[in-house]
Design an enzyme around this catalytic site. Structure first.
Site, PDB file in Angstrom:
ATOM      1  N   PHE A 233       0.640  -1.388  -0.318  1.00 38.33           N
ATOM      2  CA  PHE A 233       0.192   0.420   0.325  1.00 38.33           C
ATOM      3  C   PHE A 233       1.007   1.592   0.459  1.00 38.33           C
ATOM      4  O   PHE A 233       1.656   1.455   0.530  1.00 38.33           O
ATOM      5  CB  PHE A 233      -1.086  -0.125   0.787  1.00 38.33           C
ATOM      6  CG  PHE A 233      -1.574   1.341   1.599  1.00 38.33           C
ATOM      7  CD1 PHE A 233      -2.874   1.208   1.328  1.00 38.33           C
ATOM      8  CD2 PHE A 233      -0.753   2.745   2.215  1.00 38.33           C
ATOM      9  CE1 PHE A 233      -4.320   2.780   1.531  1.00 38.33           C
ATOM     10  CE2 PHE A 233      -2.006   3.877   2.064  1.00 38.33           C
ATOM     11  CZ  PHE A 233      -3.208   4.152   1.542  1.00 38.33           C
ATOM     12  N   GLU A 234       0.937   2.011  -0.807  1.00 40.81           N
ATOM     13  CA  GLU A 234       1.652   3.334  -0.787  1.00 40.81           C
ATOM     14  C   GLU A 234       0.720   4.002  -1.224  1.00 40.81           C
ATOM     15  O   GLU A 234       0.229   3.661  -3.356  1.00 40.81           O
ATOM     16  CB  GLU A 234       3.057   3.145  -1.011  1.00 40.81           C
ATOM     17  CG  GLU A 234       2.994   3.317  -2.142  1.00 40.81           C
ATOM     18  CD  GLU A 234       4.234   2.984  -2.161  1.00 40.81           C
ATOM     19  OE1 GLU A 234       5.435   3.131  -1.751  1.00 40.81           O
ATOM     20  OE2 GLU A 234       5.210   3.406  -4.299  1.00 40.81           O
TER      21      GLU A 234
END
Ligand code: GDP
Ligand code: MN
Length: 345
Positions: A233-234
């Site tokens: 996740f980013e």
């Protein structure tokens, strides 16, 4: 009884909330995943959750990349979990191969040596994946005009309703990197990443900002402390990765061969770079985005966040994570101080 078929008021508010925002508050952004045809079921699950939690209302496009052509079955399967635009792309052969400056025999010897030392230790494709996600994806033609991207993966979970636009939030608040979970990296996979980074710092002080959050990844002794943002996740301002400084850093790492001779992940590399190039105020922990990737999960504890989520915060890894605590306490350091510390090593 007679009213039950009418839309509840809350729903109506929801559908108008976004439409009433002015178009200028929209960001040029997309969800991006590198994914295999065999992961169709997992990606459908991820995208359906993103749609339910957020994107049915905000309508950002999806960009899916693959080292081989996507099948018609894959495209058909994805088209049924979202009405939003999906763009499909392929990688260049050169982005998915052993770079010319490395010795293939040495690469295969390293895979053999490392195959029983850690997970994916013997996998060549995993190394292509990590190298691509570290240094090349942001130049893919389909991402060329994107200002921000939100990385997604198959088989992750999004637990919480999100009633604002995180891209807009980041842009308006000067945030350039964001994360949900910050675990510890397995040392064996990055044995020479830090010394290689220090060499780059010594040779490129002109690329460093006057202040940075480097102490989040650098311990008091000047070593890498294994903290990293879990980059599956980013949400990132891509100008970070497209900067001269980041490109120079990535090229230096790539030349050293550590993606192949070891098994450097894109997570520690993105994390060291974000800490080295950004101030703390430019990095954001999305505490309100409950998220699970196999292995670790984040589930918000504060009640105003928890009520919008379907997860158990007592099982959340993040509230007992050493790196998460370090993030809340760490302060920016001056470039001079960093260079002094590095010079002593
Ligand atoms: P992990 O999260 O470190 O266990 O690694 P994953 O297997 O989840 O890989 C990370 C991301 O890269 C996922 O989105 C995968 O779908 C993708 N990926 C990994 N290997 C390949 C590959 O060989 N081909 C393609 N097209 N995608 C891959
Ligand atoms: Mn994964």
């Amino acid at each position: 009884l007679g009213d039950y078929h009418q839309k509840p008021e809350a729903n109506e508010k929801e559908t108008t909330a976004y439409e009433s925002e002015s178009p200028s508050t929209r960001v040029n952004a997309a969800f991006v995943a590198l994914v295999r045809n065999s992961e169709l079921a997992g990606l459908r699950s991820t995208v359906r959750q993103i749609e339910d939690r957020f994107n049915r209302k905000y309508k950002y496009p999806y960009i899916f990349l693959n080292d081989v052509p996507f099948t018609e079955e894959f495209k058909r399967g994805m088209s049924f979990v979202t009405d939003n635009e999906i763009r499909y792309g392929m990688l260049n052969a050169s982005d998915w191969s052993i770079p010319k400056h490395l010795d293939p025999a040495k690469v295969f010897a390293a895979l053999e040596k490392n195959k029983s030392r850690y997970i994916y230790g013997g996998s060549l494709s995993y190394r292509y994946m990590c190298r691509f996600q570290s240094g090349l994806f942001y130049d893919h033609p389909l991402l060329k005009d994107l200002e921000y991207y939100w990385r997604i993966e198959p088989d992750v979970n999004y637990y919480c309703d999100l009633d604002y636009d995180p891209f807009v939030f980041m842009k308006e608040n000067g945030k350039r990197y964001s994360f949900t979970i910050a675990p510890l990296e397995w040392e064996k996979t990055v044995e020479t990443l830090w010394p290689t980074t220090l060499t780059w710092i010594k040779e490129n002080p002109h690329h460093l900002p006057e202040e940075s959050m480097i102490n989040w990844v650098m311990g008091n002794n000047g070593d890498y402390n294994m903290c990293h943002f879990w980059s599956n996740f980013e949400i990132v301002d891509l100008s970070l990765y497209r900067s001269e400084a980041y490109r120079s850093y990535f090229d230096h790492l790539d030349k050293s061969g550590g993606f192949f001779y070891e098994r450097w992940g894109d997570a520690p590399i993105h994390s060291i770079a974000a800490s080295m190039f950004l101030k703390k105020s430019e990095i954001h922990w999305f505490e309100d985005i409950g998220y699970k990737h196999p292995g670790n999960e984040h589930c918000p504890r504060p009640e105003e966040m928890a009520l919008k989520c379907v997860c158990d915060s007592s099982r959340s890894y993040t509230y007992r994570s050493r790196c998460q605590r370090r993030f809340s306490l760490v302060q920016d350091v001056k470039k001079e101080e960093l260079l002094q510390k590095v010079a002593q090593r």
